[in-house]
Design a protein around this motif. Structure first.
Motif, PDB file in Angstrom:
ATOM      1  N   TRP A 133       0.873  -1.179   0.000  1.00 33.79           N
ATOM      2  CA  TRP A 133       0.000   0.000   0.000  1.00 33.79           C
ATOM      3  C   TRP A 133       0.904   1.222   0.000  1.00 33.79           C
ATOM      4  CZ3 TRP A 133      -5.490  -0.711   0.944  1.00 33.79           C
ATOM      5  CH2 TRP A 133      -5.846  -2.045   1.164  1.00 33.79           C
ATOM      6  N   ILE A 134       0.790   2.053  -1.014  1.00 35.40           N
ATOM      7  CA  ILE A 134       1.610   3.265  -1.073  1.00 35.40           C
ATOM      8  C   ILE A 134       1.005   4.291  -0.123  1.00 35.40           C
ATOM      9  CG2 ILE A 134       2.623   5.023  -2.560  1.00 35.40           C
ATOM     10  CD1 ILE A 134       3.421   2.059  -3.186  1.00 35.40           C
ATOM     11  N   THR A 135       1.807   4.795   0.788  1.00 38.97           N
ATOM     12  CA  THR A 135       1.290   5.733   1.792  1.00 38.97           C
ATOM     13  C   THR A 135       1.605   7.174   1.448  1.00 38.97           C
ATOM     14  OG1 THR A 135       3.292   5.352   3.107  1.00 38.97           O
ATOM     15  CG2 THR A 135       1.353   4.054   3.670  1.00 38.97           C
ATOM     16  N   GLY A 170       3.546   9.928  18.875  1.00 41.85           N
ATOM     17  CA  GLY A 170       4.259   8.664  18.708  1.00 41.85           C
ATOM     18  C   GLY A 170       3.608   7.702  17.744  1.00 41.85           C
ATOM     19  N   HIS A 171       2.448   8.055  17.211  1.00 32.39           N
ATOM     20  CA  HIS A 171       1.750   7.189  16.249  1.00 32.39           C
ATOM     21  C   HIS A 171       2.094   7.655  14.828  1.00 32.39           C
ATOM     22  CE1 HIS A 171      -0.763   5.271  19.319  1.00 32.39           C
ATOM     23  NE2 HIS A 171      -0.846   6.473  19.874  1.00 32.39           N
ATOM     24  N   LEU A 172       2.745   6.758  14.061  1.00 32.71           N
ATOM     25  CA  LEU A 172       3.091   7.087  12.680  1.00 32.71           C
ATOM     26  C   LEU A 172       1.915   6.751  11.771  1.00 32.71           C
ATOM     27  CD1 LEU A 172       5.597   8.076  11.018  1.00 32.71           C
ATOM     28  CD2 LEU A 172       6.012   5.668  10.496  1.00 32.71           C
ATOM     29  N   MET A 173       1.486   7.703  10.973  1.00 33.72           N
ATOM     30  CA  MET A 173       0.403   7.443  10.022  1.00 33.72           C
ATOM     31  C   MET A 173       0.643   8.263   8.765  1.00 33.72           C
ATOM     32  SD  MET A 173      -2.768   9.551  11.718  1.00 33.72           S
ATOM     33  CE  MET A 173      -2.122   9.773  13.359  1.00 33.72           C
ATOM     34  N   SER A 174      -0.019   7.880   7.695  1.00 33.19           N
ATOM     35  CA  SER A 174       0.142   8.603   6.438  1.00 33.19           C
ATOM     36  C   SER A 174      -1.062   9.492   6.192  1.00 33.19           C
ATOM     37  CB  SER A 174       0.283   7.620   5.267  1.00 33.19           C
ATOM     38  OG  SER A 174      -0.935   6.945   5.053  1.00 33.19           O
ATOM     39  N   THR A 175      -0.812  10.592   5.498  1.00 37.71           N
ATOM     40  CA  THR A 175      -1.923  11.478   5.146  1.00 37.71           C
ATOM     41  C   THR A 175      -2.932  10.744   4.262  1.00 37.71           C
ATOM     42  OG1 THR A 175      -0.656  12.302   3.259  1.00 37.71           O
ATOM     43  CG2 THR A 175      -0.520  13.565   5.308  1.00 37.71           C
ATOM     44  N   ALA A 176      -2.439   9.859   3.383  1.00 38.50           N
ATOM     45  CA  ALA A 176      -3.345   9.134   2.476  1.00 38.50           C
ATOM     46  C   ALA A 176      -4.325   8.265   3.261  1.00 38.50           C
ATOM     47  CB  ALA A 176      -2.531   8.268   1.509  1.00 38.50           C
ATOM     48  N   GLU A 177      -3.844   7.716   4.373  1.00 44.03           N
ATOM     49  CA  GLU A 177      -4.695   6.862   5.204  1.00 44.03           C
ATOM     50  C   GLU A 177      -5.875   7.659   5.778  1.00 44.03           C
ATOM     51  OE1 GLU A 177      -2.544   5.279   8.494  1.00 44.03           O
ATOM     52  OE2 GLU A 177      -4.055   3.799   9.010  1.00 44.03           O
ATOM     53  N   VAL A 178      -5.570   8.860   6.281  1.00 44.62           N
ATOM     54  CA  VAL A 178      -6.613   9.709   6.859  1.00 44.62           C
ATOM     55  C   VAL A 178      -7.545  10.219   5.759  1.00 44.62           C
ATOM     56  CG1 VAL A 178      -7.085  11.724   8.301  1.00 44.62           C
ATOM     57  CG2 VAL A 178      -5.012  10.376   8.692  1.00 44.62           C
ATOM     58  N   GLU A 179      -6.967  10.601   4.622  1.00 46.32           N
ATOM     59  CA  GLU A 179      -7.778  11.105   3.515  1.00 46.32           C
ATOM     60  C   GLU A 179      -8.782  10.058   3.037  1.00 46.32           C
ATOM     61  OE1 GLU A 179      -4.733  12.195   0.805  1.00 46.32           O
ATOM     62  OE2 GLU A 179      -4.196  14.015   1.902  1.00 46.32           O
ATOM     63  N   ALA A 180      -8.344   8.790   3.008  1.00 47.37           N
ATOM     64  CA  ALA A 180      -9.244   7.712   2.578  1.00 47.37           C
ATOM     65  C   ALA A 180     -10.455   7.603   3.505  1.00 47.37           C
ATOM     66  CB  ALA A 180      -8.488   6.389   2.536  1.00 47.37           C
ATOM     67  N   VAL A 181     -10.235   7.810   4.811  1.00 46.29           N
ATOM     68  CA  VAL A 181     -11.341   7.754   5.774  1.00 46.29           C
ATOM     69  C   VAL A 181     -12.275   8.945   5.569  1.00 46.29           C
ATOM     70  CG1 VAL A 181     -11.946   7.871   8.225  1.00 46.29           C
ATOM     71  CG2 VAL A 181     -10.056   6.414   7.470  1.00 46.29           C
TER      72      VAL A 181
END
Length: 668
Positions: free
Chosen positions: A532-534, A545-556
């Motif tokens: 999955w490209i992030t 301390g939580h690593l997340m991608s902008t794409a992940e949030v945008e998808a939600v």
């Protein structure tokens, strides 16, 4: 979108596909990694080589480790060929002379034409002779600043026929950008048109080129010749009043009309045989800092890779009609409008217009008209078209479609599902392709007949491509995990250098992790091995301390029924380190109100976790996008911290959106 939602390829499609099962894919993939010469030689045999490669030692050699010497990538060194000969003459000799190479569909539905392979070869040879008349020789650079008209691929292929190097600049860039690129590549000739229509908007291309030629001169580079296509008056004008006073200035010692030059030119031109590692084209990518990079691709390897990825990723068969909506000014247009399809004797649609002119069903109308079988477009276009509902698509017959492609950015699951259900009627495979200007072609992608699809996942590597995930320290991440996406060995179509700046090539792509090509993108691997490209690494957030991608949030965020598009950036936070700042574009006629904001915050909390709840959600009537549809997140980061020093915004499709976004910032 839960990862367990897996969509199997249509059984009828699988039975007829080149790669029809995961087992077959895995066997061929292992061969391509362990024995690249054996795998790629099957492709080499399909093409004409004036001089074959001599031995196995010369087939592939490379050094990815900057600590062991200069970075070097070579395929079939010593072999010679001509890519134009392979795309046109070879296909005509194989009986495809009268086959349609391109259906050209203009900006206005009343404008259309078609070119056979034989007609295309004649026009390419004529223009190759025109270039030679203007002193263009092997190795010279030719700049092209053109709309999506047939003269554009003709100019490209004419360059490749005589061994000249084309440098296409998307005909939407500013005169400053064009001047800078012409100076950097030392272009001898510029090819353009008088103007172009983009929907109802008239673009004065020759005027932009005049300014660019002057600016290039000021920068110390003189372009000798400008060849201009008369386009505006030969097509239907959406707004005739705009061309009543339309004229172009032609300078006697520099400017020449395309048609006048072509009248005197012979329709045959012997091809210039070039080495496999001779440059074919350069394409500039905008660096986040510094001047644009001239990404250089070479002849032999690019021919192998563009042809193979096109054939297998789109499962192209004789009789199919393929359509890629990308502009030729971008790498997608180079590889999947021109070189890849023609290398396979394909019939393609080439489209000058927009999805919204004259109506919002133009894409679907064109698919219906030409009975398109493979359709390749960007998530930006899909999301835009979704806002108009299902009806514009449902009023057209889209039953000819077999494969749907996505390119340019990770597609969010909601857009994927709409594409799959409404456009593909749940029978088309979706190939969600990941690649870059630098890679030359698809590097991670589903294959339509064999890959079970997970909405939003690019899935598995293409043949010859060996991806790995590394942590910040350069240690490989095995199994499930998230990190930097790198590649540990070359494939034939990857870039060879940055034009005239090999040190920048080494620094940009090979210095962070010696021994690996670093894409600059992050990716995660799930329990089933899907990738999955992030997004770009600088689009990663670290919240408490939580690593997340902008794409992940945008998808939600885009799962919400009232949201058309979302973009997320990080903003400094005194406690969390970073927090989420979200830009929301509601669907047409939907209000942006407190209820929507509250529902989006709950959605993110529920889908990702309380730590991911956005601190700010801002109304964005539009987003700052380049003309190719990419969101310029550096501008959004400036808006998030209310810093109006946004830098150069000349590449934006709409510069006015920047001020609107600053004025729309939440009051607290």
């Amino acid at each position: 979108m839960p990862e367990q939602n897996i969509f199997q390829p249509d059984s009828k499609l699988s039975r007829s596909s080149y790669i029809s099962s995961i087992q077959q894919y895995e066997e061929l993939y292992k061969l391509s990694i362990d024995h690249p010469e054996k795998f790629w030689n099957n492709v080499v045999k399909q093409f004409h080589w004036e001089t074959p490669h001599a031995d196995s030692k010369s087939f592939m050699s490379y050094n990815f480790d900057i600590s062991k010497g200069p970075i070097s990538i070579k395929w079939m060194e010593g072999a010679s060929t001509n890519i134009c000969y392979n795309l046109l003459d070879r296909n005509i000799k194989n009986g495809h002379g009268d086959k349609i190479a391109f259906y050209w569909e203009g900006n206005h539905p009343e404008d259309y034409t078609r070119f056979t392979y034989r007609k295309l070869l004649e026009e390419v040879c004529r223009f190759a002779n025109v270039l030679k008349m203007h002193g263009v020789n092997k190795g010279d650079r030719v700049a092209i600043y053109m709309p999506m008209i047939m003269e554009t691929p003709i100019a490209m292929l004419a360059c490749s026929r005589i061994g000249a190097i084309h440098s296409i600049v998307f005909a939407g860039f500013s005169s400053d950008s064009l001047a800078e690129r012409m100076k950097d590549c030392k272009a001898k000739v510029l090819i353009t048109s008088d103007g172009a229509w983009r929907g109802e908007k008239l673009l004065h291309l020759k005027q932009i080129c005049d300014h660019a030629l002057e600016k290039a001169q000021e920068l110390g580079h003189h372009v000798e010749t400008c060849i201009v296509v008369k386009h505006i008056h030969r097509v239907t004008a959406p707004k005739p009043e705009l061309i009543e006073d339309f004229s172009v200035e032609m300078r006697d010692d520099r400017d020449f009309w395309w048609n006048d030059e072509m009248e005197e030119a012979e329709p045959s031109c012997y091809p210039e045989w070039t080495s496999a590692e001779d440059p074919l084209f350069m394409l500039y990518t905008s660096g986040s800092t510094g001047k644009p990079k001239g990404v250089l691709h070479t002849t032999g390897g690019y021919l192998l890779y563009s042809s193979t990825t096109f054939k297998l990723v789109f499962d192209y068969k004789p009789g199919d009609v393929y359509w890629c909506t990308a502009d030729i000014g971008w790498i997608t247009g180079h590889t999947y409008v021109v070189y890849g399809p023609l290398a396979n004797a394909a019939t393609s649609v080439m489209f000058e217009g927009t999805p919204f002119y004259p109506d919002n069903d133009r894409f679907w109308q064109v698919i219906d008209k030409y009975k398109v079988t493979q359709f390749y477009t960007a998530p930006t276009a899909i999301r835009s078209l979704m806002t108009f509902g299902d009806e514009p698509a449902l009023k057209h017959n889209l039953d000819s479609l077999k494969i749907l492609g996505s390119v340019g950015e990770p597609i969010n699951p909601e857009a994927w599902l709409w594409y799959y259900k409404i456009i593909g009627k749940e029978k088309c495979s979706i190939v969600d392709t990941f690649w870059q200007t630098e890679t030359g072609g698809h590097v991670i992608t589903p294959l339509p007949g064999c890959t079970p699809m997970k909405p939003g996942s690019a899935s598995f590597p293409f043949f010859g491509v060996k991806p790995m995930l590394l942590d910040e320290g350069g240690k490989e991440i095995q199994g499930e995990g998230e990190g930097y996406l790198v590649f540990s060995q070359p494939w034939p179509g990857m870039m060879r250098t940055v034009y005239n700046d090999h040190k920048r090539f080494e620094q940009t792509y090979f210095s962070k992790f010696p021994g690996y090509y670093c894409t600059g993108d992050g990716a995660k691997r799930d329990k089933d091995g899907y990738l999955w490209i992030t997004g770009r690494i600088d689009d990663m957030l670290n919240v408490s301390g939580h690593l997340m991608s902008t794409a992940e949030v945008e998808a939600v965020l885009t799962e919400h029924s009232r949201v058309s598009e979302a973009a997320v950036v990080s903003r400094p936070h005194p406690v969390k380190g970073e927090c989420l700042y979200c830009f929301i574009t509601p669907n047409q006629n939907e209000p942006f109100d407190k209820q929507l904001i509250d529902e989006l915050k709950v959605l993110v909390r529920e889908r990702i976790g309380p730590f991911a709840q956005p601190d700010a959600i801002q109304h964005a009537p539009g987003l700052p996008k380049t003309r190719s549809g990419k969101i310029m997140r550096r501008i959004l980061r400036k808006v998030a911290v209310n810093d109006r020093d946004v830098g150069d915004i000349s590449t934006l499709a709409d510069e006015n959106i920047v001020e609107i976004l600053f004025n729309n910032r939440p009051s607290k």
